[in-house]
Each structure stands twice: as C-alpha cells, then as structure tokens.
Write a protein that holds these residues in place. Structure first.
Motif, PDB file in Angstrom:
ATOM      1  N   ARG A 224      12.815  10.427  -3.455  1.00  0.00           N
ATOM      2  CA  ARG A 224      14.155  10.174  -2.912  1.00  0.00           C
ATOM      3  C   ARG A 224      14.732  11.363  -2.144  1.00  0.00           C
ATOM      4  O   ARG A 224      15.367  11.179  -1.101  1.00  0.00           O
ATOM      5  N   SER A 225      14.512  12.563  -2.641  1.00  0.00           N
ATOM      6  CA  SER A 225      15.177  13.716  -2.029  1.00  0.00           C
ATOM      7  C   SER A 225      14.345  14.403  -0.946  1.00  0.00           C
ATOM      8  O   SER A 225      14.899  15.123  -0.114  1.00  0.00           O
ATOM      9  N   VAL A 226      13.030  14.181  -0.946  1.00  0.00           N
ATOM     10  CA  VAL A 226      12.165  14.912  -0.018  1.00  0.00           C
ATOM     11  C   VAL A 226      11.358  13.978   0.883  1.00  0.00           C
ATOM     12  O   VAL A 226      11.498  14.005   2.120  1.00  0.00           O
ATOM     13  N   CYS A 227      10.515  13.145   0.291  1.00  0.00           N
ATOM     14  CA  CYS A 227       9.508  12.423   1.075  1.00  0.00           C
ATOM     15  C   CYS A 227      10.089  11.278   1.899  1.00  0.00           C
ATOM     16  O   CYS A 227       9.800  11.172   3.099  1.00  0.00           O
ATOM     17  N   LEU A 228      10.900  10.430   1.282  1.00  0.00           N
ATOM     18  CA  LEU A 228      11.484   9.325   2.050  1.00  0.00           C
ATOM     19  C   LEU A 228      12.341   9.818   3.211  1.00  0.00           C
ATOM     20  O   LEU A 228      12.207   9.306   4.338  1.00  0.00           O
TER      21      LEU A 228
ATOM     22  N   LEU B  12       0.165  10.504  10.460  1.00  0.00           N
ATOM     23  CA  LEU B  12       0.756  11.026   9.226  1.00  0.00           C
ATOM     24  C   LEU B  12      -0.314  11.064   8.153  1.00  0.00           C
ATOM     25  O   LEU B  12      -1.033  10.085   7.945  1.00  0.00           O
ATOM     26  N   SER B  13      -0.451  12.218   7.489  1.00  0.00           N
ATOM     27  CA  SER B  13      -1.338  12.362   6.333  1.00  0.00           C
ATOM     28  C   SER B  13      -0.505  12.794   5.137  1.00  0.00           C
ATOM     29  O   SER B  13       0.475  13.534   5.289  1.00  0.00           O
ATOM     30  N   PRO B  14      -0.898  12.371   3.927  1.00  0.00           N
ATOM     31  CA  PRO B  14      -0.080  12.696   2.751  1.00  0.00           C
ATOM     32  C   PRO B  14      -0.244  14.116   2.231  1.00  0.00           C
ATOM     33  O   PRO B  14       0.646  14.619   1.548  1.00  0.00           O
TER      34      PRO B  14
ATOM     35  N   ASP C  49       3.435  10.784   0.085  1.00  0.00           N
ATOM     36  CA  ASP C  49       4.004   9.459  -0.152  1.00  0.00           C
ATOM     37  C   ASP C  49       5.242   9.519  -1.041  1.00  0.00           C
ATOM     38  O   ASP C  49       6.165   8.718  -0.885  1.00  0.00           O
ATOM     39  N   GLY C  50       5.250  10.459  -1.986  1.00  0.00           N
ATOM     40  CA  GLY C  50       6.413  10.641  -2.850  1.00  0.00           C
ATOM     41  C   GLY C  50       6.238  10.017  -4.218  1.00  0.00           C
ATOM     42  O   GLY C  50       5.628   8.960  -4.380  1.00  0.00           O
ATOM     43  N   VAL C  51       6.765  10.701  -5.229  1.00  0.00           N
ATOM     44  CA  VAL C  51       6.810  10.161  -6.589  1.00  0.00           C
ATOM     45  C   VAL C  51       8.254  10.212  -7.071  1.00  0.00           C
ATOM     46  O   VAL C  51       9.019  11.113  -6.715  1.00  0.00           O
TER      47      VAL C  51
ATOM     48  N   GLY D 125       0.815  -1.207   0.000  1.00  0.00           N
ATOM     49  CA  GLY D 125       0.000   0.000   0.000  1.00  0.00           C
ATOM     50  C   GLY D 125       0.847   1.254   0.000  1.00  0.00           C
ATOM     51  O   GLY D 125       1.774   1.404  -0.803  1.00  0.00           O
ATOM     52  N   GLN D 126       0.559   2.161   0.920  1.00  0.00           N
ATOM     53  CA  GLN D 126       1.305   3.424   1.004  1.00  0.00           C
ATOM     54  C   GLN D 126       2.730   3.235   1.516  1.00  0.00           C
ATOM     55  O   GLN D 126       3.509   4.190   1.516  1.00  0.00           O
ATOM     56  N   PHE D 127       3.073   2.025   1.948  1.00  0.00           N
ATOM     57  CA  PHE D 127       4.418   1.755   2.462  1.00  0.00           C
ATOM     58  C   PHE D 127       5.316   1.111   1.402  1.00  0.00           C
ATOM     59  O   PHE D 127       6.350   0.536   1.724  1.00  0.00           O
ATOM     60  N   LEU D 128       4.916   1.216   0.158  1.00  0.00           N
ATOM     61  CA  LEU D 128       5.620   0.567  -0.950  1.00  0.00           C
ATOM     62  C   LEU D 128       7.105   0.904  -0.980  1.00  0.00           C
ATOM     63  O   LEU D 128       7.949   0.027  -1.213  1.00  0.00           O
ATOM     64  N   HIS D 129       7.428   2.168  -0.753  1.00  0.00           N
ATOM     65  CA  HIS D 129       8.831   2.597  -0.809  1.00  0.00           C
ATOM     66  C   HIS D 129       9.471   2.669   0.575  1.00  0.00           C
ATOM     67  O   HIS D 129      10.656   2.378   0.734  1.00  0.00           O
ATOM     68  N   LEU D 130       8.687   3.057   1.565  1.00  0.00           N
ATOM     69  CA  LEU D 130       9.251   3.276   2.898  1.00  0.00           C
ATOM     70  C   LEU D 130       9.719   1.973   3.552  1.00  0.00           C
ATOM     71  O   LEU D 130      10.797   1.937   4.160  1.00  0.00           O
TER      72      LEU D 130
END
Length: 407
Positions: free
Chosen positions: A390-394, A163-165, A186-188, A12-17
């Motif tokens: 990569r540079s902001v959200c994570l 946490l809200s996106p 969430d980040g793109v 889900g929303q944790f795909l990258h984190l």
C-alpha cells in the motif's frame, strides 16, 4: 485512462494493481485465456487458444517461439475485433512470458505498451546448469535456453517500457533491454501480515499450532528441485533428530512448475521423500498440498522458522511474506534471495547445496528463537520500507502507468 491488462492467468501479478486502478476511476479491462476461470472484479474478456502440435524436427530451436507467436497471433486477432467495436486502450500492461503482447502494437499503435518482464532466459549464469543432479547440462542445453528468449526480446523491444519485480530478475536481460526496465516489486500487505499472537493453525491430525510453538515451514507452489525441495528434505532427518518437539509443515502441490518432471513421471514429492522416508518421524512432517491464502497467512504467523531455497530464478512471494510477518527466514545463498536477505541482519543464508549447513542452521534457529529476534524485526522493517503493497509498491506502479499515459 483506458487500461487493458493482458495475462493468460489473470490476475496473476496484477492481483492488486488492476482493482486499484479501477478504484481510482480508470476504465480497466482484462484479457485472458478462456481456460482461466479465476474470478476478478475487473471486467474480463477471454480469448480461445488451441495451439497446433509443434514438430520439433521441423521447428528445432524455434519450437518455443512458434507456440508463443501463435498465441500472440490469436490475441492480436481478438484485439482487432475489440478495435473494430471502438475499443482503443490508452495503456496496455501485459505479461511477456507467453507471447500475448507480441503483436498488440500492430493493432493499437497509439497505445502505450508496458510489459511485465519477469525473467529473461539465458544459457549461462542463471538457472540452466545450476543443479547438475537434476538438470541435463551441456552446449545443447545452453543453446536451447538462450533460444527460448526470442519472444521475450521481441516483446520488450516493441514495448514502450518494461517492469521487473526485482533487481535480479531485471539483471537477467541484456543491457540494451535492461535500460527499458523499471524495477518495482509486486508488493506484500505488511498490515495483514503483521505478527498476530492470536493466530492458530490446525494440522490435518487435529494438532493446533500457535505462535511460540516450534514450527518449521517450507512453502512453494509445487515441490520440486528448482525450489530446493530435495535439499530441504535431505536436511530434515538431522533437524528432527535434534529437535524432538519440532513440527514441519510443507505446503505445495505435486505438479511441475519449472524444470523437468522425474524420469519415471509424476511429481517430485514422493521421489525425494523416498530418499529420507526411513529417517524421519512422519508424525511430525505434514504435507498439506496447496492451501487457501488465508490459511497460509495463519501458518506464516505460527511459524518460528521459514526455509526458502531457489535456483537463480524468479523469487517467490512467500519468502517476502514470511519476512513481512516477522518470521525468521533461512534462505539459499543465491542471487534472488541475497537481494532481500542480508546474512546475519535480516535472516540467515546457507549455500544452496550444503545439506549439513542447512540442518545446522535450521536446528539453531529453532532452538534459540530469542537470539534471532533482532533479525526478525529487521526483516519486517526492511520489507515495510521497500516492498509494502500500500505505501510503496502500488503507488509506484500507479505512477508508472500514469507517466506512460502522459508520454
């Protein structure tokens, strides 16, 4: 840290984190529903939830809470077995939408609990009653919607942080709960989505689309009123009439993600299509259903214009991804979209229900791509500065988890 992600549809929303925390050397695990078969590099545990049918007459407005809390009990019992085996996480990060986090503090009181507070149901000022055509609206519907928030309030009240996106999604929460929430998107992946002149997309009929072609896209998980499918389709006849070379590519399933199904059953795709069936050139309107993400990226890269509409509700990743790719987005003038798009600067905004306005805006955007190049550039720059994965959200998400662990 020992970190446990909880989400019935993990990742889900944790795909990258989740993989990022694993890469950083943390002990990362996930807990999800057994019916979820999505793979992940993160070790994943599965609980089995088979809810009992709820009697609406007996539970009345509590029927939603009954189902959600029943799931929470199942998850808590599963968690207790983990604790008996010696597993105690430092931080738990779970989605609050389905009740999974409700009782985890009773199992692991020493753990820090972060909930993903995606949206707070409310009876007025949001999606409820926004579209009189497709939504039953009255005092009863207001009470039902507000009543659906009970498990979300409990989840956030018992959490250490939320946490809200987006700012809009955070703002749907009452002030006392809003103070607990940090806003981190969430980040793109702006690098992957960077404009690609070599991109190609092949339609089912064999037509190959490339950057520079007159392509209009509409993308959502499912084609339904909540995402403005009806407004978009009603605008198409005039768009196709004015732009004889335009190709319209529509991505989305025929299930129901939000709101009610059509009275006759099934999905909304053909119900709405039937309204305009005799007024559109079907050889230039392509319904693809759901497609793999790699194909979606290629489609975004060949699109000249991307149309995005939504009720005042959860924002779709696809809109931000289109902006990141430098595709012009024509969006609905609703709060979630207005947070991302400044009209005339980073895209175009049209009143949600203004069908002639949608036709005119889409025709102009397709006809004069060079005039909109500054908006495309500004949109991509804004997304890279504020919403890049990569540079902001994570980094911000990792920092939040680290601060929680440290208390």
């Amino acid at each position: 840290m020992k970190l446990l992600f909880v989400h019935q549809n993990f990742p889900g929303q944790f795909l990258h984190l989740a993989p990022e925390m694993q890469r950083l050397g943390h002990d990362v695990r996930a807990l999800t529903d057994a019916v979820n078969t999505t793979g992940s590099p993160v070790p994943t545990l599965r609980y089995s939830f088979k809810p009992e049918p709820v009697d609406p007459k007996a539970t009345r407005l509590g029927r939603n809470y009954t189902t959600m809390s029943d799931r929470g009990v199942v998850v808590a019992r599963f968690a207790r077995k983990l604790r008996d085996q010696g597993y105690v996480p430092d931080v738990i990060f779970g989605h609050s939408g389905w009740g999974e986090t409700l009782f985890l503090k009773e199992v692991w009181p020493e753990a820090k609990l972060l909930v993903y507070a995606e949206l707070y149901y409310r009876g007025q000022g949001g999606d409820v009653g926004f579209d009189k055509e497709y939504q039953a609206f009255g005092f009863d519907q207001t009470l039902i919607a507000q009543g659906r928030a009970a498990h979300m309030a409990q989840a956030l009240a018992h959490a250490d942080r939320g946490l809200s996106p987006t700012e809009f999604q955070a703002s749907t929460h009452p002030p006392a709960l809003r103070r607990q929430i940090e806003v981190i998107f969430d980040g793109v992946d702006c690098d992957r989505l960077a404009p690609n002149p070599a991109a190609r997309f092949t339609l089912p009929d064999g037509t190959v689309l490339a950057p520079g072609d007159e392509v209009l896209t509409f993308v959502n998980r499912n084609l339904e009123p909540y995402r403005g499918y009806h407004i978009f389709m009603r605008a198409l006849p005039e768009v196709l009439k004015a732009r004889p070379n335009a190709q319209v590519v529509i991505v989305g399933g025929n299930d129901i993600s939000y709101g009610r199904p059509p009275p006759q059953g099934g999905g909304w795709k053909d119900v709405i299509l039937d309204e305009v069936r005799d007024r559109i050139d079907h050889s230039r309107v392509h319904f693809l259903g759901r497609i793999p993400y790699d194909d979606l990226v290629n489609l975004i890269h060949v699109a000249r214009v991307h149309a995005y509409l939504t009720y005042p509700f959860v924002l779709s990743w696809s809109m931000v991804e289109a902006m990141a790719a430098g595709t012009l987005v024509v969006g609905s003038r609703t709060a979630p979209v207005q947070e991302m798009i400044e009209d005339g600067v980073t895209g175009r905004l049209v009143d949600f229900f203004d069908v002639p306005g949608w036709s005119a805006a889409l025709v102009d955007a397709l006809a004069r791509p060079e005039a909109y190049q500054p908006m495309r550039d500004a949109a991509r720059a804004r997304v890279r500065a504020r919403y890049d994965l990569r540079s902001v959200c994570l980094p911000r998400q990792v920092d939040l988890l680290t601060r929680l662990q440290r208390g």
